[in-house]
Design an enzyme around this catalytic site. Structure first.
Site, PDB file in Angstrom:
ATOM      1  N   GLU A 158      -6.911  -7.708  -0.630  1.00  0.00           N
ATOM      2  CA  GLU A 158      -7.239  -7.508   0.976  1.00  0.00           C
ATOM      3  C   GLU A 158      -8.713  -7.001   0.625  1.00  0.00           C
ATOM      4  O   GLU A 158      -8.935  -6.124  -0.115  1.00  0.00           O
ATOM      5  CB  GLU A 158      -6.550  -6.536   1.396  1.00  0.00           C
ATOM      6  CG  GLU A 158      -5.124  -7.100   2.070  1.00  0.00           C
ATOM      7  CD  GLU A 158      -4.493  -6.049   3.051  1.00  0.00           C
ATOM      8  OE1 GLU A 158      -5.168  -5.145   3.694  1.00  0.00           O
ATOM      9  OE2 GLU A 158      -3.189  -6.036   2.857  1.00  0.00           O
TER      10      GLU A 158
ATOM     11  N   GLU B 274       0.736  -1.258   0.108  1.00  0.00           N
ATOM     12  CA  GLU B 274       0.056   0.176  -0.011  1.00  0.00           C
ATOM     13  C   GLU B 274       0.697   1.390  -0.080  1.00  0.00           C
ATOM     14  O   GLU B 274       0.385   2.405   0.643  1.00  0.00           O
ATOM     15  CB  GLU B 274      -1.120   0.023   1.181  1.00  0.00           C
ATOM     16  CG  GLU B 274      -1.797  -1.104   1.036  1.00  0.00           C
ATOM     17  CD  GLU B 274      -3.043  -0.914   2.077  1.00  0.00           C
ATOM     18  OE1 GLU B 274      -2.866  -0.204   3.268  1.00  0.00           O
ATOM     19  OE2 GLU B 274      -4.399  -1.503   2.027  1.00  0.00           O
TER      20      GLU B 274
HETATM   21  C1  GAL Z   1      -4.697  -2.674   4.858  1.00  0.00           C
HETATM   22  C2  GAL Z   1      -3.337  -3.069   5.224  1.00  0.00           C
HETATM   23  C3  GAL Z   1      -3.477  -4.220   6.243  1.00  0.00           C
HETATM   24  C4  GAL Z   1      -4.238  -4.085   7.365  1.00  0.00           C
HETATM   25  C5  GAL Z   1      -5.796  -3.857   6.706  1.00  0.00           C
HETATM   26  C6  GAL Z   1      -6.696  -3.895   7.969  1.00  0.00           C
HETATM   27  O1  GAL Z   1      -4.881  -1.484   4.534  1.00  0.00           O
HETATM   28  O2  GAL Z   1      -2.658  -3.429   3.983  1.00  0.00           O
HETATM   29  O3  GAL Z   1      -1.960  -4.527   6.495  1.00  0.00           O
HETATM   30  O4  GAL Z   1      -3.994  -3.080   7.999  1.00  0.00           O
HETATM   31  O5  GAL Z   1      -5.784  -2.700   6.024  1.00  0.00           O
HETATM   32  O6  GAL Z   1      -8.123  -4.085   7.393  1.00  0.00           O
END
Ligand code: GAL
Length: 756
Positions: A469, A408
């Site tokens: 994710e 990210e």
């Molecule tokens: C994302 C991140 C993860 C975690 C997640 C929580 O943005 O890449 O490491 O923090 O959010 O939902």
């Protein structure tokens, strides 16, 4: 949810747990020896002046075994500054006789985060990075006849000069020499590394290109064998002359080869001899490609269904040995029925990756980093991490994609040109990815790997597209939250997978995340935990775990997992929670209350048109108060009853359950097993409102990792039992104020003493 039903088989697959390799026993004719060096470390806590000096008085240090965490912590609500300091470790040893005249390296598999290592007072350059291995050549500094001491000053603070640090990160790194250490004894002319790349895997003309990285200055022959157990499959050789470091040998005419797949994760050994040295690695023959039509494994389209995994555990962070690493892989593959895991956000234990190879679980592995990109020297370290990760892991057939961006982060053309170039140069066989949250970011990788937390998802904007994710912080959920929440958490995962299944342009998705994890105070729920897992921090399933599990074929396992908890009162009647899902791969479900058929339901294939196994729904607001009583769910396929589940309606804490994952451990001083503590109804379902403390007494050659007494949370929790370096029987007695006590026994077998 009845955890025993959920965890279908506690031991299958564990026969595969690693045993000692030939180089670790005296059975190998080769000059190479690996001496495990995990016991008898002296730990001095916080750094003291001169602690690396030969004559430093370490008599007050405590004896510890690796993997080691520099502090033991509660499972939540602690101050992470507790581990952020420089600590000192010392290890005395004598050079084994067989090592005389050879080269001796010390190999650290992972220490968090910056290690200054000294041998007999000679300091090596600091190694910066907590997730990749590092080695030092001890040879010129050794005392060949007397005592030697390796001293480590280990800085476990969040040093802004080292990835992933410099900004804020949503996880904790913990501290300590948290992976294993060994002495590697090799002849002067030796093999440094091997990369065996199967080629033309899908044709009869398949080959293995074995790249042998050699060290030393001699001439000679390098011979390469491909083996299937004891059977020689193919053999080849090359002449070595001068100082060239890389020699390639191609093996062909391999005959019948079993491909590595999710159901037959067949592995072969590649054994390389060079002079008196011998080294080996494991490989699998598989073709893994992301294509515009999705992900193909051996030419077969596979919709990727994964979760992200942080490597941390309660109490000790990353400091867990092989068995715990294996257990996690087993849970992901067999309890959650995933076909992919992402090692967010860094390279993880080799034991975890070995388990993925042997169990048939695909892996996306990535370099350390989280949103922040540092200055040039920081970027150089990140590029070095790409090389260290790939050189360590390039032989794992389970790994299908290298993540070569900082998770990210913003675009950075030069930096990511370098990471991609290095990955492609070292490993031309695998595609690259790099996890982003900016939909319009620059693509220098092969696969556009995107954290898309929205619903509906954005359409694929590149031919090769993978969602890496979703859900996560958008719907943080505790295992024991009320039914509306756990049901919605489950459905959010289901909706995303339904959309991913609707379009081959999505290679699949990796949800956030597998297990709840410890984090900084400015993330998560304020108690140093992100409750984002489909399992809790102890790896106990939440309702959403039932959705993942339900996506397997009934021939593998018949699944029937309600996303509500009857025995804990999720049945409020009129005005209650309404329609809630039951995740299942059956065709028809009957629901009985107190033995009387109340309702029948079927998978909601309208709402979830693309899922192979859509959840079914029942209306919890529409339940009779008379008759009232136990709930029975029956699942049918082809009109045949194939599964029955029962849940108590009495609302009574009926029993204390004490459930170890393993009944046999190794007495090597580091082997562990998890012990689940649960208060349950008479059918074994966790009573989610059960409270109280469980007092534990341990006798025999082991120790507890965890809190004692353990305060139940949501009716359950876990501690780990760790062996001492001796054989015997461990007896654990657990007492709860109101329930009959429970006693378990674990047999500990003897393990060979460490030779140095
Ligand atoms: C994302 C991140 C993860 C975690 C997640 C929580 O943005 O890449 O490491 O923090 O959010 O939902």
């Amino acid at each position: 949810m009845n955890r025993r039903d959920f965890l279908t088989s506690s031991v299958a697959g564990f026969a595969l747990m690693p045993t000692l390799s030939a180089a670790e026993t005296n059975e190998s004719p080769s000059a190479r020896r690996i001496y495990r060096m995990n016991r008898d470390w002296l730990f001095g806590g916080r750094k003291t002046a001169d602690a690396t000096a030969v004559n430093f008085d370490d008599s007050s240090f405590s004896k510890v075994t690796l993997p080691h965490s520099n502090v033991m912590l509660p499972w939540h609500s602690f101050d992470d500054r507790a581990y952020e300091h420089v600590s000192v470790y010392r290890r005395h040893f004598k050079v084994p006789k067989s090592a005389q005249g050879k080269r001796i390296f010390v190999d650290f598999e992972g220490a968090m985060t910056a290690s200054t290592v000294a041998i007999n007072g000679h300091k090596f350059e600091e190694f910066r990075g907590g997730y990749t291995p590092f080695s030092f050549d001890l040879t010129p500094h050794l005392n060949w006849t007397g005592d030697n001491v390796i001293a480590v000053e280990l800085d476990s603070s969040e040093r802004p000069d080292i990835p992933p640090f410099g900004g804020n990160i949503d996880y904790l790194t913990f501290g300590g020499i948290y992976r294993e250490v060994s002495l590697r004894v090799v002849p002067n002319n030796h093999i440094e590394n091997l990369f065996a790349e199967p080629q033309n895997v899908m044709s009869a003309n398949r080959k293995v290109l074995v790249r042998c990285y050699l060290a030393g200055d001699g001439d000679g022959t390098v011979t390469v064998e491909l083996r299937d157990g004891q059977r020689l499959v193919a053999k080849g050789s090359a002449q070595v002359s001068g100082k060239t470091a890389l020699h390639e040998v191609t093996l062909s005419n391999l005959g019948d080869i079993t491909l590595w797949s999710l159901t037959t994760p067949k592995l072969y050994d590649v054994v390389v001899k060079y002079g008196s040295d011998e080294h080996q690695t494991r490989i699998g023959f598989r073709e893994a490609r992301f294509t515009p039509k999705g992900f193909m494994l051996n030419g077969e389209h596979i919709k990727l269904r994964g979760l992200n995994r942080h490597q941390t555990f309660p109490y000790v962070g990353g400091a867990m040995p092989a068995r715990a690493q294996w257990r996690d892989a087993y849970i992901l593959k067999h309890d959650l029925k995933l076909n992919l895991v992402r090692t967010s956000h860094y390279p993880q234990s080799r034991h975890f990756l070995d388990a993925c190879d042997q169990l048939g679980l695909l892996v996306l592995e990535e370099i350390p980093g989280w949103q922040h990109i540092g200055e040039n020297a920081w970027q150089d370290l990140a590029v070095r991490n790409v090389g260290d990760m790939i050189r360590r892991d390039w032989n794992h057939p389970s790994i299908i994609l290298w993540g070569v961006r900082i998770n990210e982060s913003q675009d950075n053309h030069n930096f990511y040109t370098r990471t991609n170039a290095l990955a492609r140069e070292l490993d031309p066989s695998r595609q690259t990815g790099g996890i982003r949250y900016l939909y319009n970011s620059e693509l220098l990788e092969d696969v556009f790997t995107m954290n898309d937390f929205d619903f509906p998802l954005q359409p694929p904007n590149h031919p090769l597209y993978l969602n890496t994710e979703f859900v996560g912080h958008k719907y943080s959920t505790k295992r024991f939250d009320q039914v509306e929440r756990v049901a919605e958490h489950t459905l959010r995962h289901a909706r995303i997978h339904d959309q991913l299944a609707s379009n081959d342009g999505y290679s699949g998705g990796i949800g956030w995340c597998a297990f709840d994890y410890n984090t900084h105070g400015n993330f998560g729920s304020g108690d140093r935990i992100c409750y984002h897992g489909v399992m809790d921090i102890f790896r106990l399933p939440k309702a959403a775990a039932g959705f993942y599990k339900s996506q397997c074929e009934p021939s593998e396992e018949i699944v029937l997992e309600p996303a509500f908890n009857w025995s804990s009162g999720d049945h409020s009647g009129a005005g209650g929670p309404g329609h809630v899902p039951i995740c299942s791969n059956v065709e028809h479900i009957k629901l009985y209350i107190d033995g009387k058929l109340h309702t029948e339901t079927e998978p909601d294939t309208k709402t979830f048109a693309h899922l192979k196994y859509a959840p079914a729904f029942i209306d919890l607001s529409d339940l009779p108060l008379d008759p009232w009583g136990d709930l029975k769910l029956e699942g049918y396929i082809g009109g045949k009853l194939v599964i029955t589940k029962q849940y108590s309606g009495k609302g009574i804490d009926a029993q204390l359950l004490v459930e170890p994952d393993d009944e046999r451990l190794r007495g090597d001083g580091s082997d562990v097993t998890r012990v689940l503590l649960r208060v349950a109804d008479e059918y074994g379902n966790t009573q989610q409102f059960a409270s109280g403390a469980v007092a534990l007494t341990l006798e025999g050659p082991g120790e507890l990792i965890g809190e004692n007494p353990f305060g139940l949370v949501g009716g359950a929790g876990a501690v780990w039992i760790k062996t001492k370096a001796e054989a015997g029987t461990i007896r654990l007695t657990a007492k709860h104020q109101y329930l009959p006590p429970k006693k378990i026994e674990i047999e500990v077998s003897s393990a060979p003493a460490e030779a140095v």
